[in-house]
Structure formats: C-alpha cells, structure tokens
Design a protein around this motif. Structure first.
Motif: not given
Length: 219
Positions: A136-139, A153-154, A162-166, A196-197
């Motif tokens: 899932h990391l690249p997306m 989906m979890m 809204r993804p903000l930071q890894l 995920q999408r």
C-alpha cells in the motif's frame, strides 16, 4: 490486547520524547513490569531509538519520522519491498539501490557488532504482519504528494481520509490522516489496510485539518 498492538501503543506514548517510568507504562498497557522490560528490549532491537533502563524510565531519543529527502525515491521503494527480496530481484536498478541502502544502514549501526548478523533485520521485527502493508505504500506516498483523498478498507469498515504524512517506526509504517468519516485525526497502521483506492477529489488546507494542526494537538 495483541502484542503488536501493545508495542504500537508504547511507541505512541514514548514519541513525546519525555521520560516515562516503567510502572506507568505497565499501568497504561495493563501488563506486568517484566513484560514492559521485554517490550522495551524488543522495540530497541527493532530500530526504535529508545534510551533508558530498569528503575529509571524510558524515552525515545530521536525523531522516528523518516524524512523523505534523506533517501532517494528508489531507495525508499527498495526499503518498502524488503532489502532481501529486492537485492535478489531481476530489476538491476532496485537491486543496486537495495545494496546502497544496506550500506547506509550498516554505516549508522552501533559499533557493538558482537551479535551475529541477522540479514536485513526483519527477523527481529516485532510486528510480524507489517509486510502485508508494503503493497500500500506507493499509493499512499502518491496521495500524500498530490493531496488526493483515499478510500480505505480497514476491518470491514470503509473510511474516506486525507493522507498527510507517512511515518516510519522501526520497520512499522503508519500514516497520519484527517478522517472525513470520523471527523478527526488518526494514525493508521499501514499493515491494517486491506484495500485502498485513490478518489478523484483533491483536498486543500482547511483550519483544524492539516498536518500543522495534528502536530499542535500531539502530547
């Protein structure tokens, strides 16, 4: 509580950089002092920069967020896929990057090399299920960079975030998100994402929903 979940809870407690007594950690996680001592040894062995000892307390002595500019994107990808696997892949570029990354990690390892080497280090990794999250990391990285919303989906629940930071926690990855489904920030373990999408809608900074707001509310 599963051991992996308890270890993650301990990391979240220690991330503020202050000294925490083992008795307080034991009370927070509802385990014995002996279990806390073992957990601290496991976290330290897995790469978390923990300082402390029995009878005094423990703290994280360095930031555990992996700055994206410290490594090339190719090296980052090699790390996500696993050094051992990528080193032996047919992709010459990724294989070379994996070897270069291995050299960098080796250069910052402690000088005490009394223990026998254990490959890339994943053998001591306490979160055995984390490898499932690598896909899932690249997306996730793409969505963070391009500020695109994601549908995750979890545990049979669908969430719009809204993804903000890894963040990188000694071979465990988490993603700081603003969750539109719950209306609050969350630190999601990447290995707990089942699918995920990327959604077509982008997001912009809004008061109370950005990374700066998340950092302000952290203990």
């Amino acid at each position: 509580m599963r051991r992996a979940d308890r270890l993650m809870q301990l990391v979240q407690i220690l991330r503020d950089g202050t000294l925490h007594r083992a008795t307080d950690l034991a009370a927070a996680t509802q385990v014995s002092l002996r279990t806390i001592y073992r957990d601290m040894e496991t976290l330290a062995a897995s790469g978390i920069p923990i300082e402390g000892e029995r009878g005094i307390g423990y703290r994280v002595i360095a930031a555990v967020t992996l700055p994206p500019l410290n490594l090339t994107m190719t090296e980052m990808e090699a790390l996500h896929l696993g050094l051992n696997a990528v080193t032996h892949s047919d992709d010459a570029e990724l294989s070379a990057a994996a070897r270069a990354l291995s050299d960098k990690l080796d250069a910052v390892m402690p000088e005490d090399r009394s223990r026998a080497p254990s490959g890339s280090g994943f053998a001591i990794y306490p979160f055995a299920d984390a490898a499932r999250g690598f896909q899932h990391l690249p997306m996730l990285r793409q969505a963070v960079r391009t500020r695109q919303k994601l549908e995750l989906m979890m545990h049979d629940q669908t969430r719009i975030v809204r993804p903000l930071q890894l963040d990188y926690w000694g071979r465990l990855w988490t993603c700081v998100v603003w969750c539109e489904s719950t209306g609050q920030f969350d630190d999601i373990r990447v290995d707990q994402i089942t699918s995920q999408r990327i959604l077509p809608s982008l997001f912009v900074d809004e008061p109370g929903k950005g990374l700066a707001d998340y950092n302000k509310q952290r203990p």
